[in-house]
Scaffold this active site. Structure first.
Site, PDB file in Angstrom:
ATOM      1  N   GLU A 281       0.648  -1.048  -0.611  1.00  0.00           N
ATOM      2  CA  GLU A 281       0.270  -0.260  -0.058  1.00  0.00           C
ATOM      3  C   GLU A 281       0.753   0.921   0.493  1.00  0.00           C
ATOM      4  OE1 GLU A 281      -2.865  -0.822   3.016  1.00  0.00           O
ATOM      5  OE2 GLU A 281      -4.529  -2.090   2.094  1.00  0.00           O
ATOM      6  N   TYR A 282       2.019   1.367   0.343  1.00  0.00           N
ATOM      7  CA  TYR A 282       2.900   2.844   0.067  1.00  0.00           C
ATOM      8  C   TYR A 282       4.097   2.751   0.148  1.00  0.00           C
ATOM      9  CZ  TYR A 282      -1.249   3.297   4.039  1.00  0.00           C
ATOM     10  OH  TYR A 282      -2.399   3.199   3.974  1.00  0.00           O
ATOM     11  N   TRP A 504     -14.278  -4.191   0.983  1.00  0.00           N
ATOM     12  CA  TRP A 504     -13.561  -4.765   1.632  1.00  0.00           C
ATOM     13  C   TRP A 504     -14.551  -4.716   2.756  1.00  0.00           C
ATOM     14  CZ3 TRP A 504      -9.094  -6.576   2.030  1.00  0.00           C
ATOM     15  CH2 TRP A 504      -8.702  -7.088   3.816  1.00  0.00           C
TER      16      TRP A 504
END
Length: 508
Positions: A281-282, A504
């Site tokens: 994610e990062y 989600w």
């Protein structure tokens, strides 16, 4: 005064040999008549000379330190702004020969092609994207920032829809660890969902694949048919926890890339799965709490890893997850990544949560960051879709995120429901859900139970953010999407030619 007969010396500045105008840096307290008089000019001359000068908004709006022409000729390079990150006033910008406004506006574009405003700042909101003034670059109305390049807030690259609409179910394979709210992977509705993203398989310290923590559910997944089974790796914890964050960081580096890609590809092929989803994610993030700042080149390493994985899995589905935040998405060479994957799961949820507290940048109109804001705000979601399509990703490759949970807060004042109402911080004081047992996070199933059992619970729809709001026990405030909201948004995204939605998570 003249002491003898004769003609006055022409004191008017002359254009430079290269054709550029003689320039003057505006000082505090200057005005056009003063500047004209000191250079043997008329005010009308100043107006005429500066029609193409960057930042020129007329004699009534002179900016100190700005440069203007005091002769005929091509305009000067504008003076740098110390904190500018885009546009012609970014420090150390090389001098160019074409100094017309339209040419200068194209200098130093923003990452992801987001809007650059007059003061050299990048962003995605009206403060950065609205054009003010007469509509030409470098001309803004007084008191506004005004966009100079990549302006506008419209979704682009959406002329073609997907060949088939994808409806993705993220399944939390560890949900059996909760005290309640269990779901078996075989209970995923195959008539409604086209894909299961089985979350999450682990990557080991030697870049191998492990199913040990979710073995029971994984075995059941392997026996399923009639739905695309996709193994998901990563997630928030794997991307940010001290014990695991480094695995992706090291795995995509040249020394380890072949091993990581080969192990994942071999696993997918051996088990006959339809695809793989990488939820790192990062990449490139500099501000993750508790772990070291990342190498800014991680995004490029990630891209090279995806290229290698695609070569090893030519006939399988490959997808990635990407954040809907400019701050973190800029670490992704997202246009090039989109060329390597079948689709991108775009996480258009968690737009706000307890982590906003104390930040002056996370909430528009709330400089303290402690206002009650929906994590699924529809306007902010739209802006995020503008951002990723302007970055060059075609809409049919984007799975827009919807959520089956809410972000919760404890209100400071009972009964306050507006966007400027405050929550308690800095750590979450919200009541945890009975099953999810996490402050600041409540599942849709838990909220349905609260509305049935708590006579004081109150639901309403916030029209401005297009969010469902639940208030209970006087001080508990939750923003979320109910099933009707999800369906309404799904149909809207279809109309815009997006590839589908990803939920989600379906076990919530």
């Amino acid at each position: 005064v003249c002491c003898s007969k004769g003609t006055l010396r022409d004191r008017r500045p002359k254009r430079n040999p290269d054709g550029s105008c003689a320039s003057y840096s505006v000082q505090q307290g200057d005005y056009c008549a003063k500047i004209a008089a000191s250079n043997g000019l008329k005010v009308s001359d100043i107006e005429t000379f500066n029609k193409q000068t960057w930042g020129w908004s007329g004699c009534e709006n002179l900016f100190p330190d700005s440069k203007l022409c005091v002769s005929a000729g091509t305009p000067p390079m504008p003076a740098p702004i110390s904190n500018a990150v885009c546009g012609p006033q970014k420090p150390n910008t090389p001098k160019v020969t074409d100094t017309r406004r339209s040419a200068l506006a194209e200098l130093n574009g923003c990452p992801l092609n987001v809007c650059c405003n007059f003061w050299g700042q990048c962003g995605t909101t009206p403060l950065f994207c609205d054009i003010t003034g007469d509509g030409t670059p470098g001309h803004v109305n007084p008191g506004t920032a005004g966009c100079i390049s990549n302006c506008g807030q419209k979704i682009v690259n959406n002329g073609v829809g997907p060949k088939s609409y994808r409806n993705i179910a993220y399944f939390e394979a560890w949900n059996g660890d909760r005290p309640c709210l269990y779901m078996d992977v075989t209970d995923v509705d195959k008539s409604h969902y086209s894909h299961i993203h089985f979350s999450f398989l682990d990557l080991t310290e030697t870049f191998g694949v492990s199913t040990a923590n979710v073995q029971d559910q994984y075995d059941k997944l392997l026996d399923m048919d009639g739905i695309n089974r996709v193994a998901a790796f990563g997630g928030w914890a794997a991307s940010t926890q001290p014990s695991t964050y480094w695995i992706f960081r090291e795995g995509v580096k040249p020394a380890n890339r072949e091993k990581l890609a080969s192990n994942i590809a071999a696993f997918i092929s051996l088990h006959g799965l339809e695809g793989v989803d990488i939820d790192w994610e990062y990449p490139g993030a500099q501000d993750m709490i508790g772990i070291p700042a990342a190498d800014p080149l991680e995004g490029e390493n990630y891209l090279e890893f995806l290229k290698l994985l695609r070569r090893k899995l030519p006939n399988k589905s490959i997808s990635i997850a990407a954040p809907a935040s400019y701050w973190y998405l800029r670490g992704f060479p997202i246009k090039k990544m989109a060329e390597q994957v079948g689709y991108i799961v775009y996480m258009t949820y968690d737009l706000h949560a307890q982590w906003d507290y104390g930040s002056s940048w996370t909430q528009e109109g709330c400089p303290t960051g402690d206002c009650l804001r929906s994590h699924v705000n529809a306007t902010e979601t739209y802006n995020a879709l503008v951002m990723i399509t302007k970055a060059g990703v075609e809409s049919h490759k984007i799975q827009v995120g919807v959520s089956s949970y809410g972000r919760s807060f404890r209100q400071v004042e009972a009964g306050c429901i507006g966007p400027m109402c405050k929550y308690v911080g800095s750590d979450s004081a919200a009541e945890p859900g009975r099953c999810t047992n996490t402050r600041g996070y409540v599942s849709n199933a838990e909220m349905n139970e609260i509305m049935v059992k708590n006579s004081g619970a109150r639901w309403f729809r916030d029209e401005e953010s297009d969010s469902d709001i639940l208030v209970y026990n006087d001080y508990e405030w939750v923003a979320y999407m109910n099933d009707e909201n999800k369906l309404r948004r799904t149909n809207y995204y279809k109309s815009l030619n997006f590839g589908g939605v990803s939920d989600w998570a379906v076990d919530l």
